[in-house]
Design a protein around this motif. Sequence first.
Motif, PDB file in Angstrom:
ATOM      1  N   LEU A 182      14.111  -2.648 -44.170  1.00 11.58           N
ATOM      2  CA  LEU A 182      14.908  -3.860 -44.073  1.00 11.58           C
ATOM      3  C   LEU A 182      14.018  -4.995 -43.641  1.00 11.58           C
ATOM      4  O   LEU A 182      13.286  -4.882 -42.650  1.00 11.58           O
ATOM      5  CB  LEU A 182      16.036  -3.670 -43.046  1.00 11.58           C
ATOM      6  N   ARG A 183      14.051  -6.122 -44.399  1.00 12.50           N
ATOM      7  CA  ARG A 183      13.274  -7.299 -44.011  1.00 12.50           C
ATOM      8  C   ARG A 183      14.135  -8.201 -43.131  1.00 12.50           C
ATOM      9  O   ARG A 183      15.289  -8.492 -43.454  1.00 12.50           O
ATOM     10  CB  ARG A 183      12.796  -8.084 -45.232  1.00 12.50           C
ATOM     11  N   LEU A 184      13.561  -8.669 -42.032  1.00 13.74           N
ATOM     12  CA  LEU A 184      14.233  -9.557 -41.090  1.00 13.74           C
ATOM     13  C   LEU A 184      13.480 -10.882 -41.032  1.00 13.74           C
ATOM     14  O   LEU A 184      12.262 -10.926 -41.164  1.00 13.74           O
ATOM     15  CB  LEU A 184      14.259  -8.931 -39.682  1.00 13.74           C
ATOM     16  N   LYS A 185      14.219 -11.978 -40.821  1.00 13.23           N
ATOM     17  CA  LYS A 185      13.556 -13.271 -40.659  1.00 13.23           C
ATOM     18  C   LYS A 185      14.298 -14.086 -39.621  1.00 13.23           C
ATOM     19  O   LYS A 185      15.514 -13.944 -39.438  1.00 13.23           O
ATOM     20  CB  LYS A 185      13.483 -14.028 -41.984  1.00 13.23           C
ATOM     21  N   TYR A 207       6.370 -18.190 -36.528  1.00 17.64           N
ATOM     22  CA  TYR A 207       5.528 -18.062 -35.352  1.00 17.64           C
ATOM     23  C   TYR A 207       4.855 -16.698 -35.330  1.00 17.64           C
ATOM     24  O   TYR A 207       5.517 -15.676 -35.468  1.00 17.64           O
ATOM     25  CB  TYR A 207       6.347 -18.247 -34.061  1.00 17.64           C
ATOM     26  N   PRO A 208       3.534 -16.671 -35.133  1.00 18.48           N
ATOM     27  CA  PRO A 208       2.838 -15.387 -35.050  1.00 18.48           C
ATOM     28  C   PRO A 208       3.047 -14.749 -33.680  1.00 18.48           C
ATOM     29  O   PRO A 208       3.515 -15.378 -32.736  1.00 18.48           O
ATOM     30  CB  PRO A 208       1.371 -15.792 -35.243  1.00 18.48           C
ATOM     31  N   ALA A 229       5.653  -6.706 -37.714  1.00 20.48           N
ATOM     32  CA  ALA A 229       5.780  -8.157 -37.817  1.00 20.48           C
ATOM     33  C   ALA A 229       4.738  -8.724 -38.764  1.00 20.48           C
ATOM     34  O   ALA A 229       3.654  -8.162 -38.930  1.00 20.48           O
ATOM     35  CB  ALA A 229       5.634  -8.797 -36.451  1.00 20.48           C
ATOM     36  N   SER A 230       5.081  -9.831 -39.411  1.00 24.32           N
ATOM     37  CA  SER A 230       4.120 -10.560 -40.227  1.00 24.32           C
ATOM     38  C   SER A 230       3.930 -11.928 -39.589  1.00 24.32           C
ATOM     39  O   SER A 230       4.617 -12.281 -38.641  1.00 24.32           O
ATOM     40  CB  SER A 230       4.630 -10.714 -41.654  1.00 24.32           C
ATOM     41  N   ILE A 236       9.419  -6.261 -40.972  1.00 21.86           N
ATOM     42  CA  ILE A 236       9.972  -5.163 -41.774  1.00 21.86           C
ATOM     43  C   ILE A 236      10.335  -4.015 -40.833  1.00 21.86           C
ATOM     44  O   ILE A 236       9.492  -3.555 -40.054  1.00 21.86           O
ATOM     45  CB  ILE A 236       8.983  -4.655 -42.830  1.00 21.86           C
ATOM     46  N   PHE A 237      11.613  -3.586 -40.891  1.00 27.50           N
ATOM     47  CA  PHE A 237      12.032  -2.398 -40.165  1.00 27.50           C
ATOM     48  C   PHE A 237      11.972  -1.214 -41.112  1.00 27.50           C
ATOM     49  O   PHE A 237      12.622  -1.215 -42.162  1.00 27.50           O
ATOM     50  CB  PHE A 237      13.456  -2.562 -39.627  1.00 27.50           C
ATOM     51  N   GLN A 238      11.185  -0.218 -40.734  1.00 30.99           N
ATOM     52  CA  GLN A 238      11.072   1.007 -41.525  1.00 30.99           C
ATOM     53  C   GLN A 238      11.879   2.088 -40.829  1.00 30.99           C
ATOM     54  O   GLN A 238      11.569   2.498 -39.706  1.00 30.99           O
ATOM     55  CB  GLN A 238       9.609   1.440 -41.662  1.00 30.99           C
ATOM     56  N   ALA A 239      12.956   2.545 -41.459  1.00 26.69           N
ATOM     57  CA  ALA A 239      13.843   3.529 -40.854  1.00 26.69           C
ATOM     58  C   ALA A 239      13.154   4.892 -40.756  1.00 26.69           C
ATOM     59  O   ALA A 239      12.298   5.225 -41.575  1.00 26.69           O
ATOM     60  CB  ALA A 239      15.126   3.657 -41.664  1.00 26.69           C
ATOM     61  N   PRO A 240      13.525   5.692 -39.743  1.00 23.99           N
ATOM     62  CA  PRO A 240      12.927   7.028 -39.597  1.00 23.99           C
ATOM     63  C   PRO A 240      13.427   7.988 -40.678  1.00 23.99           C
ATOM     64  O   PRO A 240      14.340   7.663 -41.443  1.00 23.99           O
ATOM     65  CB  PRO A 240      13.395   7.458 -38.204  1.00 23.99           C
ATOM     66  N   ALA A 241      12.849   9.174 -40.700  1.00 23.67           N
ATOM     67  CA  ALA A 241      13.173  10.165 -41.730  1.00 23.67           C
ATOM     68  C   ALA A 241      14.503  10.862 -41.479  1.00 23.67           C
ATOM     69  O   ALA A 241      15.020  11.535 -42.369  1.00 23.67           O
ATOM     70  CB  ALA A 241      12.056  11.201 -41.820  1.00 23.67           C
TER      71      ALA A 241
END
Length: 263
Positions: A182-185, A207-208, A229-230, A236-241
């Motif tokens: 999931l992308r967050l902004k 903001y970095p 974070a970018s 980007i949230f990477q969900a667990p398995a």
Amino acid sequence: MKNIIVYILLLTSITSSAQNDAAEDTITKPAITAIGKPDGEKTEMKIGKEGGSFTSSDGKIRLIIPEGTVTKKTTFSIQPTKNLAPNGNGKAYQMEPSGINFNKSLQLVFYYSDDETGGNSPLLMGMAMQDDNGKWFSLKKAVLDTLAKTLTADIHHFSAYVNFSKAKISPASARVKVNGSLRLKIVGAFMDDTDEDAELGPLRIEYPNMNWSVNGIPKGNSSTGIISASQSGSAIFQAPAQIPQQNPVAVTVEQQFQSAFSR
């Protein structure tokens, strides 16, 4: 397919600056929207030279008219409407009679609950008004009381008024499949420091070095999910398995930053 429920919280404060700093902000024009349509029961009260006060039908705002504001019995009203302001919270409120500049300041009080902040810090809340042309302005002298849970401002004329957030994370919540992402902004509301009532419009805050966490764990882990974070103000949230033991999970970001802008 099993889903992980993600709640995204913004824990931060904003200060204003009229100059650029290390951040890069993408600014749009000040917001001009349609007038919100009625969305609730109108409340009316006749108030004379002695002054008085009354609340909206949903109890979310209170209008205080001091003694001597009017010289004869006048019908005041509050109409809840759709909130079309950038980063608006809850409903907007259109007040009448319009077209009058009162000799004394009236006081407008917004009441909020912890649930209504959407997990964001109350320090990010502000009050805004919409003029007859649909343009939005932030009221710079709105006072936040986190103990009473109120936001208060003095006003001199009637328009549509709203509670808004100076920054929010989009989306505020989501369902993510295991192993999904999931992308967050972070989306802010532009406030121009050059005027007493600042022009309001949306901008992307870039903001970095923002401090992202998952369930209180910096950057998360393989059990809760990992947040990366970018430098574009997004992550980007990477969900667990597999579904974590604590589900929903809470993604948070903490950062004190400036809503810098260019003129």
